[in-house]
Write a protein that holds these residues in place. Structure first.
Motif, PDB file in Angstrom:
ATOM      1  N   LEU A   1       0.826  -1.206   0.000  1.00 44.31           N
ATOM      2  CA  LEU A   1       0.000   0.000   0.000  1.00 44.31           C
ATOM      3  C   LEU A   1       0.860   1.255   0.000  1.00 44.31           C
ATOM      4  O   LEU A   1       0.614   2.189  -0.764  1.00 44.31           O
ATOM      5  CB  LEU A   1      -0.937  -0.017   1.206  1.00 44.31           C
ATOM      6  CG  LEU A   1      -2.002   1.062   1.250  1.00 44.31           C
ATOM      7  CD1 LEU A   1      -2.936   0.933   0.045  1.00 44.31           C
ATOM      8  CD2 LEU A   1      -2.789   0.961   2.528  1.00 44.31           C
ATOM      9  N   ARG A   2       1.887   1.270   0.830  1.00 41.62           N
ATOM     10  CA  ARG A   2       2.772   2.435   0.873  1.00 41.62           C
ATOM     11  C   ARG A   2       3.545   2.595  -0.429  1.00 41.62           C
ATOM     12  O   ARG A   2       3.813   3.711  -0.869  1.00 41.62           O
ATOM     13  CB  ARG A   2       3.708   2.341   2.065  1.00 41.62           C
ATOM     14  CG  ARG A   2       2.947   2.658   3.367  1.00 41.62           C
ATOM     15  CD  ARG A   2       3.826   2.580   4.569  1.00 41.62           C
ATOM     16  NE  ARG A   2       3.861   1.168   4.948  1.00 41.62           N
ATOM     17  CZ  ARG A   2       4.855   0.581   5.583  1.00 41.62           C
ATOM     18  NH1 ARG A   2       5.908   1.266   5.935  1.00 41.62           N
ATOM     19  NH2 ARG A   2       4.807  -0.698   5.879  1.00 41.62           N
ATOM     20  N   THR A   3       3.882   1.481  -1.083  1.00 47.02           N
ATOM     21  CA  THR A   3       4.539   1.548  -2.387  1.00 47.02           C
ATOM     22  C   THR A   3       3.609   2.149  -3.429  1.00 47.02           C
ATOM     23  O   THR A   3       4.024   2.988  -4.238  1.00 47.02           O
ATOM     24  CB  THR A   3       4.993   0.139  -2.830  1.00 47.02           C
ATOM     25  OG1 THR A   3       5.873  -0.397  -1.841  1.00 47.02           O
ATOM     26  CG2 THR A   3       5.688   0.181  -4.175  1.00 47.02           C
TER      27      THR A   3
ATOM     28  N   GLU B   1     -14.123  -4.471  -3.238  1.00 45.12           N
ATOM     29  CA  GLU B   1     -12.655  -4.512  -3.260  1.00 45.12           C
ATOM     30  C   GLU B   1     -12.082  -3.106  -3.363  1.00 45.12           C
ATOM     31  O   GLU B   1     -11.143  -2.747  -2.640  1.00 45.12           O
ATOM     32  CB  GLU B   1     -12.162  -5.316  -4.463  1.00 45.12           C
ATOM     33  CG  GLU B   1     -12.380  -6.802  -4.391  1.00 45.12           C
ATOM     34  CD  GLU B   1     -12.069  -7.493  -5.698  1.00 45.12           C
ATOM     35  OE1 GLU B   1     -11.481  -8.585  -5.645  1.00 45.12           O
ATOM     36  OE2 GLU B   1     -12.417  -6.955  -6.768  1.00 45.12           O
ATOM     37  N   THR B   2     -12.647  -2.313  -4.250  1.00 44.00           N
ATOM     38  CA  THR B   2     -12.147  -0.956  -4.461  1.00 44.00           C
ATOM     39  C   THR B   2     -12.373  -0.091  -3.228  1.00 44.00           C
ATOM     40  O   THR B   2     -11.501   0.684  -2.829  1.00 44.00           O
ATOM     41  CB  THR B   2     -12.817  -0.328  -5.688  1.00 44.00           C
ATOM     42  OG1 THR B   2     -12.684  -1.221  -6.793  1.00 44.00           O
ATOM     43  CG2 THR B   2     -12.180   0.999  -6.053  1.00 44.00           C
ATOM     44  N   MET B   3     -13.534  -0.215  -2.604  1.00 39.45           N
ATOM     45  CA  MET B   3     -13.838   0.574  -1.410  1.00 39.45           C
ATOM     46  C   MET B   3     -12.908   0.211  -0.260  1.00 39.45           C
ATOM     47  O   MET B   3     -12.450   1.093   0.470  1.00 39.45           O
ATOM     48  CB  MET B   3     -15.305   0.365  -1.018  1.00 39.45           C
ATOM     49  CG  MET B   3     -15.768   1.312   0.038  1.00 39.45           C
ATOM     50  SD  MET B   3     -15.729   3.000  -0.607  1.00 39.45           S
ATOM     51  CE  MET B   3     -16.266   3.893   0.804  1.00 39.45           C
ATOM     52  N   GLU B   4     -12.592  -1.058  -0.111  1.00 40.20           N
ATOM     53  CA  GLU B   4     -11.680  -1.498   0.949  1.00 40.20           C
ATOM     54  C   GLU B   4     -10.290  -0.896   0.755  1.00 40.20           C
ATOM     55  O   GLU B   4      -9.669  -0.410   1.705  1.00 40.20           O
ATOM     56  CB  GLU B   4     -11.598  -3.019   0.949  1.00 40.20           C
ATOM     57  CG  GLU B   4     -10.733  -3.597   2.036  1.00 40.20           C
ATOM     58  CD  GLU B   4     -10.676  -5.105   1.996  1.00 40.20           C
ATOM     59  OE1 GLU B   4      -9.670  -5.661   2.474  1.00 40.20           O
ATOM     60  OE2 GLU B   4     -11.625  -5.738   1.499  1.00 40.20           O
TER      61      GLU B   4
ATOM     62  N   ALA C   1      -3.324   5.918  -6.523  1.00 34.51           N
ATOM     63  CA  ALA C   1      -2.840   4.994  -5.493  1.00 34.51           C
ATOM     64  C   ALA C   1      -3.796   3.816  -5.319  1.00 34.51           C
ATOM     65  O   ALA C   1      -3.364   2.665  -5.214  1.00 34.51           O
ATOM     66  CB  ALA C   1      -2.652   5.720  -4.167  1.00 34.51           C
ATOM     67  N   VAL C   2      -5.084   4.096  -5.308  1.00 40.29           N
ATOM     68  CA  VAL C   2      -6.063   3.016  -5.158  1.00 40.29           C
ATOM     69  C   VAL C   2      -6.018   2.092  -6.374  1.00 40.29           C
ATOM     70  O   VAL C   2      -6.040   0.866  -6.235  1.00 40.29           O
ATOM     71  CB  VAL C   2      -7.482   3.581  -4.941  1.00 40.29           C
ATOM     72  CG1 VAL C   2      -8.524   2.486  -4.997  1.00 40.29           C
ATOM     73  CG2 VAL C   2      -7.561   4.322  -3.614  1.00 40.29           C
TER      74      VAL C   2
END
Length: 169
Positions: free
Chosen positions: A19-21, A55-58, A82-83
């Motif tokens: 996620l940070r990447t 999935e996208t909302m999570e 990022a998402v």
């Protein structure tokens, strides 16, 4: 008590390395010109299956919880990129859209759609007018990306075409 004992650890679900990447890559990609950004995202979307709304909302909630910049009012572009990148790391791709708000306040905006619904947006879908859309279905089917005029782009531009090697000066 030490800080380690009182603070929860960051796991893969909340601010993990992937996620940070994705957030770091999005902050770099958000500086590109629109056409080039669209081509880069179209390449990233190749081979992915369309993402579900859940999935996208999570992933959106995790990105907003991890990055202050992405959570801000003006962080729509890095947030959406990022998402999309974080979703791609899981093998899925939501529809990435860039366009304008067609109701006051008029402004450029970037957002995501999944299963035909906008993800995490307070604005009505009718108030958002997409000018560029990168979808997994269009890229997988060989149709490239779709823009407002409906003209397809194969995802490659003059930047990616060349003799396959370095250019000589």
């Amino acid at each position: 008590m030490t800080t380690e004992m009182t603070m929860p650890r960051r796991g893969a679900g909340a601010g993990g390395v992937r996620l940070r990447t994705a957030i770091a890559a999005a902050s770099v990609l958000a500086r590109l010109k629109p056409g080039r950004l669209r081509r880069v995202l179209a390449r990233c979307a190749r081979g992915a299956r369309p993402a579900s709304y859940a999935e996208t909302m999570e992933v959106l909630e995790a990105v907003v919880a991890t990055s202050r910049r992405c959570a801000s009012r003006y962080g729509c572009l890095p947030r959406s990129v990022a998402v999309a990148l974080a979703c791609r790391m899981s093998g899925v791709w939501p529809d990435w859209c860039a366009g304008v708000r067609s109701a006051p306040p008029f402004a450029p905006h970037a957002w995501l759609q999944a299963e035909g619904r906008t993800v995490g947006e307070q604005a009505e879908p009718a108030d958002l007018r997409p000018l560029m859309v990168v979808t997994a279905a269009a890229v997988t089917a060989g149709g490239g990306v779709r823009d407002e005029c409906g003209v397809g782009d194969d995802g490659g531009g003059s930047e990616s075409r060349g003799g396959g090697g370095r250019r000589r000066a």
